[in-house]
Write a protein that holds these residues in place. Structure first.
Motif, PDB file in Angstrom:
ATOM      1  N   GLU A   1      43.462  36.926  49.974  1.00 18.15           N
ATOM      2  CA  GLU A   1      42.477  38.010  50.112  1.00 18.15           C
ATOM      3  C   GLU A   1      41.274  37.525  50.910  1.00 18.15           C
ATOM      4  O   GLU A   1      40.681  38.275  51.679  1.00 18.15           O
ATOM      5  CB  GLU A   1      42.026  38.515  48.733  1.00 18.15           C
TER       6      GLU A   1
ATOM      7  N   SER B   1      41.259  44.782  40.538  1.00 19.23           N
ATOM      8  CA  SER B   1      40.218  45.203  41.484  1.00 19.23           C
ATOM      9  C   SER B   1      39.848  46.655  41.241  1.00 19.23           C
ATOM     10  O   SER B   1      40.727  47.512  41.104  1.00 19.23           O
ATOM     11  CB  SER B   1      40.739  45.075  42.913  1.00 19.23           C
TER      12      SER B   1
ATOM     13  N   HIS C   1      44.985  42.949  43.423  1.00 16.91           N
ATOM     14  CA  HIS C   1      45.181  44.179  44.185  1.00 16.91           C
ATOM     15  C   HIS C   1      46.688  44.393  44.262  1.00 16.91           C
ATOM     16  O   HIS C   1      47.458  43.440  44.102  1.00 16.91           O
ATOM     17  CB  HIS C   1      44.685  44.030  45.628  1.00 16.91           C
TER      18      HIS C   1
ATOM     19  N   HIS D   1      42.751  37.748  40.514  1.00 17.31           N
ATOM     20  CA  HIS D   1      42.038  38.961  40.958  1.00 17.31           C
ATOM     21  C   HIS D   1      43.097  39.800  41.656  1.00 17.31           C
ATOM     22  O   HIS D   1      43.604  39.419  42.715  1.00 17.31           O
ATOM     23  CB  HIS D   1      40.896  38.580  41.901  1.00 17.31           C
TER      24      HIS D   1
HETATM   25 ZN    ZN Z   1      39.320  42.305  45.862  1.00 19.01          ZN
END
Ligand code: ZN
Ligand code: KMH
Length: 271
Positions: free
Chosen positions: A225, A81, A48, A46
């Motif tokens: 995260e 994201s 970013h 995931h």
């Molecule tokens: Zn996120």
């Protein structure tokens, strides 16, 4: 039981190097971390990214560079994201979709987020879902509150999202649903049959919810995260250390870990 998909969320938008000096920031650092997690058993990231000052950004060129670097090292599933950071505009948040990653996050409702508000009104959700549909990007439905499941089902009714759905329950955000097992059971029982789900427990909820998911047949997300600690008061040395622990517990429980290509099959991604 289905093989286990481990997603790693290596940096997010909120954590800083002050919080944990081992946080990856640059495209190169992020790539090295993702690769180390892949070697341990992660099959999805995931993603970013950050700018040169370490601030969260949805800059397409930084995403492009990071994705290229990751793809040059391994075949992990890349899920970008679209949540970005609190306060970003919808256009800013959706910008990296032009890179047509295999997956992207899609939060299906507004939620308080610490002292801020993670703003996802109906028109934003529908717009993001439509863009993903048109670009062949599978959404990961991010659920911070139970009502977001119903919002996702409305998207299915409107033809904006195609089942089988993949949900990620983000649990324990201050302002969202708690990280209790009772609430996880409720969420799992509330999604349509045939869906897949994973859980991202925030902070101290990460490990117990991961273990619950292993037993319940769900999938697991870990990473800085969501949580920067290995145990109470002890910072994690790396994202890979958090992934390795989930793999170890899964093996003890007899749950096999999916490779990226096996994860693609489980998630109905066209590989
Ligand atoms: Zn996120
Ligand atoms: N950073 C949070 C405000 C997502 O990536 O889709 C939102 C978030 C969700 O991280």
């Amino acid at each position: 039981m289905e093989k286990l998909i481990i997603t790693v969320a290596v940096c997010g938008a909120e954590v800083t190097k002050k919080d944990n000096p081992n946080l990856p920031i640059t495209p190169e650092e992020i790539t090295q971390d993702v690769y180390n997690c892949y070697l341990q058993g992660a099959s999805m990231v995931h993603l970013h990214v950050r700018d040169q000052d370490g601030n969260p950004t949805q800059n397409v060129e930084i995403f492009r560079r990071t994705i290229e670097l990751i793809k040059s090292r391994c075949n992990i599933i890349i899920q970008i994201s679209t949540g970005g950071a609190v306060g970003m505009t919808p256009e800013e948040r959706a910008a990296p979709l032009v890179l047509r990653p295999e997956m992207a996050s899609l939060t299906c409702g507004t939620v308080n987020f610490g002292t801020g508000v993670f703003w996802n009104p109906p028109d934003l959700i529908e717009n993001f879902a439509l863009r993903m549909k048109e670009m062949g990007i599978k959404p990961e439905i991010e659920v911070f509150e139970a009502g977001m499941i119903n919002n996702a089902l409305q998207l299915v009714k409107k033809g904006l999202v195609q089942p089988p759905l993949h949900f990620d329950f983000v649990m324990g955000v201050p302002g969202g649903i708690t990280g209790n097992i009772r609430d996880l059971v409720y969420l799992v029982e509330s999604i349509p049959p045939g869906s897949t789900w994973s859980v991202a427990g925030i902070g101290r909820f990460e490990l117990p919810l991961a273990v619950a998911a292993l037993i319940m047949g769900g999938h697991v997300r870990v990473g800085f995260e969501d949580n920067i600690f290995y145990s109470r008061g002890v910072l994690a040395q790396s994202n890979a250390q958090l992934v390795e622990r989930v793999v170890r517990i899964a093996r003890e429980l007899g749950r096999e870990v999916a490779t990226p290509d096996e994860a693609r099959k489980i998630l109905n991604l066209h590989a």
